[in-house]
Design an enzyme around this catalytic site. Structure first.
Site, PDB file in Angstrom:
ATOM      1  N   SER A   1      33.648  -3.139   1.908  1.00  0.00           N
ATOM      2  CA  SER A   1      33.737  -2.173   3.003  1.00  0.00           C
ATOM      3  C   SER A   1      32.941  -2.646   4.220  1.00  0.00           C
ATOM      4  O   SER A   1      33.362  -2.444   5.360  1.00  0.00           O
ATOM      5  CB  SER A   1      33.210  -0.802   2.555  1.00  0.00           C
ATOM      6  OG  SER A   1      34.059  -0.222   1.603  1.00  0.00           O
TER       7      SER A   1
ATOM      8  N   LEU B   1       3.261   2.589  -2.033  1.00  0.00           N
ATOM      9  CA  LEU B   1       3.400   2.100  -3.402  1.00  0.00           C
ATOM     10  C   LEU B   1       4.847   2.001  -3.862  1.00  0.00           C
ATOM     11  O   LEU B   1       5.735   2.689  -3.368  1.00  0.00           O
ATOM     12  CB  LEU B   1       2.592   2.998  -4.342  1.00  0.00           C
ATOM     13  CG  LEU B   1       1.087   2.984  -4.081  1.00  0.00           C
ATOM     14  CD1 LEU B   1       0.361   4.016  -4.940  1.00  0.00           C
ATOM     15  CD2 LEU B   1       0.501   1.593  -4.331  1.00  0.00           C
TER      16      LEU B   1
ATOM     17  N   GLY C   1       0.818  -1.206   0.000  1.00  0.00           N
ATOM     18  CA  GLY C   1       0.000   0.000   0.000  1.00  0.00           C
ATOM     19  C   GLY C   1       0.848   1.250   0.000  1.00  0.00           C
ATOM     20  O   GLY C   1       0.433   2.277  -0.521  1.00  0.00           O
TER      21      GLY C   1
ATOM     22  N   GLU D   1      19.461   0.849  -2.941  1.00  0.00           N
ATOM     23  CA  GLU D   1      19.196   0.423  -1.562  1.00  0.00           C
ATOM     24  C   GLU D   1      17.729   0.127  -1.289  1.00  0.00           C
ATOM     25  O   GLU D   1      17.421  -0.724  -0.442  1.00  0.00           O
ATOM     26  CB  GLU D   1      19.712   1.482  -0.579  1.00  0.00           C
ATOM     27  CG  GLU D   1      21.228   1.540  -0.493  1.00  0.00           C
ATOM     28  CD  GLU D   1      21.860   2.395  -1.571  1.00  0.00           C
ATOM     29  OE1 GLU D   1      23.108   2.389  -1.681  1.00  0.00           O
ATOM     30  OE2 GLU D   1      21.115   3.065  -2.319  1.00  0.00           O
TER      31      GLU D   1
ATOM     32  N   LEU E   1      -6.062   5.927 -14.848  1.00  0.00           N
ATOM     33  CA  LEU E   1      -6.385   7.012 -13.920  1.00  0.00           C
ATOM     34  C   LEU E   1      -5.634   6.868 -12.602  1.00  0.00           C
ATOM     35  O   LEU E   1      -5.588   5.781 -12.013  1.00  0.00           O
ATOM     36  CB  LEU E   1      -7.893   7.042 -13.646  1.00  0.00           C
ATOM     37  CG  LEU E   1      -8.766   7.418 -14.848  1.00  0.00           C
ATOM     38  CD1 LEU E   1     -10.241   7.254 -14.491  1.00  0.00           C
ATOM     39  CD2 LEU E   1      -8.485   8.842 -15.315  1.00  0.00           C
TER      40      LEU E   1
ATOM     41  N   HIS F   1      30.296   2.270   8.636  1.00  0.00           N
ATOM     42  CA  HIS F   1      30.720   3.649   8.361  1.00  0.00           C
ATOM     43  C   HIS F   1      29.815   4.657   9.064  1.00  0.00           C
ATOM     44  O   HIS F   1      29.333   5.614   8.467  1.00  0.00           O
ATOM     45  CB  HIS F   1      30.777   3.907   6.853  1.00  0.00           C
ATOM     46  CG  HIS F   1      31.879   3.145   6.182  1.00  0.00           C
ATOM     47  ND1 HIS F   1      31.895   1.761   6.158  1.00  0.00           N
ATOM     48  CD2 HIS F   1      32.991   3.569   5.528  1.00  0.00           C
ATOM     49  CE1 HIS F   1      32.983   1.357   5.503  1.00  0.00           C
ATOM     50  NE2 HIS F   1      33.667   2.432   5.132  1.00  0.00           N
TER      51      HIS F   1
END
Length: 626
Positions: free
Chosen positions: A349, A124, A122, A370, A186, A420
């Site tokens: 890393s 989106l 939901g 990500e 729509l 980091h």
């Protein structure tokens, strides 16, 4: 596998079911006086064919690991999803009238409170990532025949996260994934940008590596043929781009603007009467296909995961906690073959590459995307198929906050690892510094936030996270820190450690990660000034070991200094302040990064931004001056 056109009776039965789903959606939204019946209507034939012609389901156990998956990314169309399960016999159709009621789990948008829902949707643009995670597991880990279907609204296809996930799915050749675009033209407040430009959708999806099929989304035979083609296509996922109409078969409403998110009100009776007139067999009953006995998902056990060997360090060894994370990940991977790692091209890393090097087939590279990284991890962990650890720089999780938030709604058990953190990363500068991450993860309902300070505690944090329900976050640091715990030290969620104490202590210092060592250094300097300080390592910021802090804070005369490599709001300091707010006779000094940092050597930055041992000594002296 040759395509066999469905018989005329089957086609008519599926048409009748589609109209029944429309009627169910109208009735449920009328009863709740809210909802999205027109968004449901554009999906009716798609849902009818999926449930009663295509998907293989276990109606007794909807989350059977071997059954097909369906993610309704356009979650506002929940009423028709509920209606499909009800018409399939999972629960009585009459229950649909409890939609959105406080005592019903048939909520406005789907959540896993329902036993047939895998993830909350939901918000989106997130369903494709979750579906891609499920499909990746099905193809590469379970090696099973189940398929994953995702229904995406055309409006939400404007979300960049959708395209991150489409790229991922095509890159990995997820031919067990079918993404269905409900192109009903729509949006909520006006037409979508592409409206019914089906060729543009097709060209974009083909460019992204999909087998892209444009169909009439209200034509049963076209849908059956397209879904068969999807199941037969190898080495690439399929996108079915369905041209549909919002409010389809609702007279005087179909394809008209300003009907989004509204029940039909006084028009409902006439629309239902019209739909009933279109049904040939009002008593039609179909059942979903049963699962095949071959191609089943294997049984897995992801309980009681352990490090295959205990930590192996010497006191005083200088080891970055991010490196210890990688070591521990490989160790729990050796213990259980369902431990997987995902990363966003930072594996060398974050050191998730240690699992990749040991078990390359259990590492998923999500590249620099990500939002998709988080969604894929959530999908991979669904139905308890894997124990997922998703890692990147801590600050980069901020762009995926909505996905993490939805993960909590989805009751996910994904483990997030952010390296980091803080200004202590040094010369890379503020864009790379995680300074909001503790705040982010503390706000997540049911989350656990680990902030280990040395290699031993980090390895145990990884082991504990693998067995902890809900969202877990492990904050790891770039600089090396000295090992201060013995290899056999026991750690537990919500239990801190006193790392320095004397009976004469007059002030309590609390630090985590690199600031724990600044506290220890400050304690040594203060002792030269005849002030003895006690030092606590909280280990978990959420839940915080409140009892430990209260006990030792009182023993130190109520004087507390909290130091963190994080902004003021939402971090360790505010967690301590919140814990002590209901208790009298405490004075708390909070040291934090007060403003946007800059590039520079770590030690210089720590001092410049007020969290070094020197700053701690000043803060303690100021407390005693008052």
């Amino acid at each position: 596998m040759a395509y066999h056109k469905p018989e005329a009776k089957t086609v008519q039965d599926l048409k009748d079911i589609a109209h029944k789903l429309r009627i169910d959606s109208i009735n449920s939204t009328q009863a709740s006086k809210s909802g999205h019946p027109t968004s449901c209507s554009s999906l009716a034939e798609i849902m009818s064919v999926l449930f009663f012609q295509q998907m293989r389901l276990n109606m007794k156990h909807p989350r059977d690991p071997s059954s097909d998956r369906l993610i309704l990314s356009k979650g506002h169309a929940a009423p028709i999803l509920y209606a499909a399960w009800a018409e399939a016999g999972l629960f009585p159709v009459d229950e649909l009238k409890n939609l959105r009621k406080i005592d019903s789990d048939l909520e406005g948008h789907p959540t896993p409170r329902l036993n047939f829902i895998d993830v909350g949707t939901g918000s989106l643009g997130q369903g494709v990532a979750v579906g891609a995670g499920m499909a990746y597991v099905g193809k590469n880990f379970d090696k099973a025949d189940y398929r994953t279907y995702v229904i995406v609204g055309d409006g939400e296809s404007a979300e960049g996260s959708v395209w991150e996930s489409l790229h991922f799915a095509a890159h990995y050749g997820l031919d067990n994934l079918c993404v269905i675009f409900d192109v009903n033209r729509l949006g909520q407040s006006e037409p979508t940008s592409l409206q019914h430009k089906m060729d543009v959708y097709r060209d974009r999806l083909e460019a992204f590596g999909f087998n892209a099929l444009v169909v009439d989304g209200h034509d049963i035979e076209e849908l059956c043929k397209a879904l068969h083609c999807a199941a037969s296509t190898k080495s690439k996922p399929t996108a079915i781009i369905a041209k549909t109409f919002k409010g389809k078969d609702f007279p005087d409403i179909e394809d008209l603007d300003n009907w989004h998110g509204k029940p039909l009100g006084d028009k409902a009776a006439a629309v239902i009467k019209h739909l009933q007139s279109q049904i040939v067999n009002p008593n039609v009953k179909l059942t979903p296909k049963k699962m095949c006995k071959s191609g089943q998902a294997p049984e897995v056990d992801i309980n009681n995961i352990k490090l295959c060997a205990p930590p192996n360090y010497k006191l005083g060894d200088a080891v970055a906690t991010r490196l210890a994370y990688g070591t521990a990940l490989a160790k729990i991977g050796a213990d259980n073959d369902r431990v997987i790692a995902l990363d966003g091209d930072t594996k060398n890393s974050t050191f998730s590459d240690k699992l990749r090097n040991a078990y390359p087939e259990r590492y998923i590279e999500c590249f620099i995307a990500e939002q998709n990284l988080v969604g894929v991890a959530i999908g991979a962990a669904c139905r308890r198929r894997t124990v997922a650890f998703a890692s990147t720089f801590a600050t980069f999780f901020t762009r995926a906050f909505d996905q993490i938030r939805m993960g909590a709604i989805s009751q996910t058990n994904v483990n997030f690892v952010g390296s980091h953190c803080g200004c202590s990363i040094g010369e890379d500068g503020p864009s790379q510094m995680g300074l909001e991450d503790i705040a982010l993860f503390r706000t997540i309902p049911g989350s656990t936030v680990f902030y280990p300070s040395d290699a031993v505690s980090t390895e145990r944090a990884v082991e504990l996270a693998a067995n902890t329900k809900g969202v877990c976050f492990i904050r790891t640091s770039r600089p090396n820190t000295c090992v201060i715990y013995n290899n056999d030290e026991n750690f537990a969620v919500g239990r801190g450690k006193v790392v320095r104490q004397k009976p004469s202590d007059e002030v309590l210092l609390i630090g985590a990660g690199i600031t724990l060592y600044e506290c220890l250094s400050a304690a040594e300097q203060l002792e030269k000034e005849c002030i003895t300080a006690r030092v606590i390592d909280p280990f978990t910021v959420k839940p915080l070991d409140v009892d430990l802090i209260l006990e030792h804070g009182k023993q130190c005369g109520g004087r507390v200094v909290v130091v963190e490599d994080h902004y003021q709001q939402g971090g360790l300091g505010e967690a301590v302040l919140s814990a002590l707010a209901e208790h009298r006779n405490f004075v708390v000094k909070h040291l934090y990064v007060p403003t946007v940092p800059r590039s520079g050597p770590p030690a210089v930055l720590i001092d410049m931004f007020g969290i070094s041992a020197r700053n701690i000594v000043c803060a303690v002296n100021n407390i005693f001056k008052k």
